[in-house]
Design a protein around this motif. Sequence first.
Motif, PDB file in Angstrom:
ATOM      1  N   PRO A 126       0.802  -1.242   0.000  1.00 12.60           N
ATOM      2  CA  PRO A 126       0.000   0.000   0.000  1.00 12.60           C
ATOM      3  C   PRO A 126       0.824   1.276   0.000  1.00 12.60           C
ATOM      4  CG  PRO A 126      -0.005  -0.981   2.193  1.00 12.60           C
ATOM      5  CD  PRO A 126       0.663  -1.973   1.280  1.00 12.60           C
ATOM      6  N   TRP A 127       2.118   1.182   0.331  1.00 12.47           N
ATOM      7  CA  TRP A 127       2.958   2.383   0.406  1.00 12.47           C
ATOM      8  C   TRP A 127       2.165   3.524   1.052  1.00 12.47           C
ATOM      9  CZ3 TRP A 127       7.951   1.781  -0.275  1.00 12.47           C
ATOM     10  CH2 TRP A 127       8.413   0.747  -1.106  1.00 12.47           C
ATOM     11  N   PRO A 128       1.878   3.440   2.328  1.00 14.96           N
ATOM     12  CA  PRO A 128       0.952   4.367   2.995  1.00 14.96           C
ATOM     13  C   PRO A 128       1.382   5.837   3.052  1.00 14.96           C
ATOM     14  CG  PRO A 128       2.085   2.991   4.607  1.00 14.96           C
ATOM     15  CD  PRO A 128       2.399   2.426   3.257  1.00 14.96           C
ATOM     16  N   ARG A 136       2.767   3.000  -5.668  1.00 13.72           N
ATOM     17  CA  ARG A 136       1.572   2.160  -5.607  1.00 13.72           C
ATOM     18  C   ARG A 136       1.235   1.637  -6.997  1.00 13.72           C
ATOM     19  NH1 ARG A 136      -1.411   6.845  -2.058  1.00 13.72           N
ATOM     20  NH2 ARG A 136      -0.100   6.605  -0.192  1.00 13.72           N
ATOM     21  N   HIS A 139      -1.190   3.567  -9.145  1.00 13.96           N
ATOM     22  CA  HIS A 139      -0.918   4.966  -9.451  1.00 13.96           C
ATOM     23  C   HIS A 139      -1.118   5.177 -10.961  1.00 13.96           C
ATOM     24  CE1 HIS A 139       1.419   8.649 -10.153  1.00 13.96           C
ATOM     25  NE2 HIS A 139       1.232   8.918  -8.870  1.00 13.96           N
ATOM     26  N   THR A 160      -7.417  -5.869  -2.123  1.00 12.67           N
ATOM     27  CA  THR A 160      -6.532  -5.360  -1.080  1.00 12.67           C
ATOM     28  C   THR A 160      -7.263  -5.404   0.258  1.00 12.67           C
ATOM     29  OG1 THR A 160      -5.212  -3.474  -0.346  1.00 12.67           O
ATOM     30  CG2 THR A 160      -7.282  -2.968  -1.432  1.00 12.67           C
ATOM     31  N   SER A 162      -6.231  -3.005   2.405  1.00  7.60           N
ATOM     32  CA  SER A 162      -5.955  -1.636   2.830  1.00  7.60           C
ATOM     33  C   SER A 162      -7.063  -0.682   2.389  1.00  7.60           C
ATOM     34  CB  SER A 162      -4.618  -1.174   2.239  1.00  7.60           C
ATOM     35  OG  SER A 162      -4.435   0.210   2.440  1.00  7.60           O
ATOM     36  N   THR A 164      -7.082   2.579   2.785  1.00 13.99           N
ATOM     37  CA  THR A 164      -6.503   3.772   2.163  1.00 13.99           C
ATOM     38  C   THR A 164      -6.048   3.494   0.725  1.00 13.99           C
ATOM     39  OG1 THR A 164      -4.363   3.244   3.203  1.00 13.99           O
ATOM     40  CG2 THR A 164      -5.802   4.809   4.350  1.00 13.99           C
ATOM     41  N   LEU A 165      -5.474   2.324   0.481  1.00 10.34           N
ATOM     42  CA  LEU A 165      -5.058   1.989  -0.877  1.00 10.34           C
ATOM     43  C   LEU A 165      -6.281   1.812  -1.770  1.00 10.34           C
ATOM     44  CD1 LEU A 165      -2.920   1.332  -2.965  1.00 10.34           C
ATOM     45  CD2 LEU A 165      -2.990  -1.059  -2.208  1.00 10.34           C
ATOM     46  N   SER A 169      -7.026   3.949  -5.015  1.00 14.24           N
ATOM     47  CA  SER A 169      -7.137   3.253  -6.292  1.00 14.24           C
ATOM     48  C   SER A 169      -8.436   3.579  -7.008  1.00 14.24           C
ATOM     49  CB  SER A 169      -7.024   1.739  -6.067  1.00 14.24           C
ATOM     50  OG  SER A 169      -5.799   1.418  -5.439  1.00 14.24           O
TER      51      SER A 169
END
Length: 237
Positions: A126-128, A136, A139, A160, A162, A164-165, A169
């Motif tokens: 997720p590279w938060p 991500r 991206h 996912t 996540s 947030t991801l 997305s």
Amino acid sequence: MRLRGRKGIRESLEQQSDLVILEPGQYKGKWASLFGNDKPIHVEFGMGKGQFISQMSYRNQDVNFIGVDMYDELIRRASEKGRNAWAADGVTTPPNLKLALMNIENVEDVFESGEIERIYLNFSDPWPKNRHARRRLTHPRFLEKYSAILNERGQIHFKTDSVTLFEFSLNAFSDFGLQMTNISLDLHRDGLNEEFVMTEYETKFVNQGINIHRCEVIVGQEALSEYKKERLEKYSK
């Protein structure tokens, strides 16, 4: 990500040329020839230990699958799972599966325009932190790469844990002008959804009671036309 691999791992992979592709760039535009047929090609970017792509290849023998990762050790583990998935049938080399060692940054060097029909992104990092957003796999800069290699029936299937991801997305897909469908905020809310093959991470998260988020993204124009036709028929009844 650091992985402790076995000694001699590269030598082991070099001896599995029937399944493992260590220099995938040489097959750009030639993947159909490598498989020896014109079946659709589906790719999982970031396959991890390979449970998903292995099971998918066995369950869907009318499709060719390519599992991609950048770590030797994960390719090794996936090769074991790929062979084990077919072992009960006495098959030592899955006929519709290849495992490619590569960095996803270089997809355009490995796949020709329109060569792929479907991309799976399962539990990507997720590279938060905001400063890492470009890493991500959903991206826009990656979406541009995917759109180039997907054909007229092209789709992206994304899962996912996540939140947030997932939010990031959905916005990225929308901003890129892509049609989303079958969006789920809790894929297994009514118990395990047997329709979908689970990854190692997914099994772990579901057992912990963590929601799985999923959506399908339509990229190819033929797939989009088919989607619109189905929706028109559905809502005109």
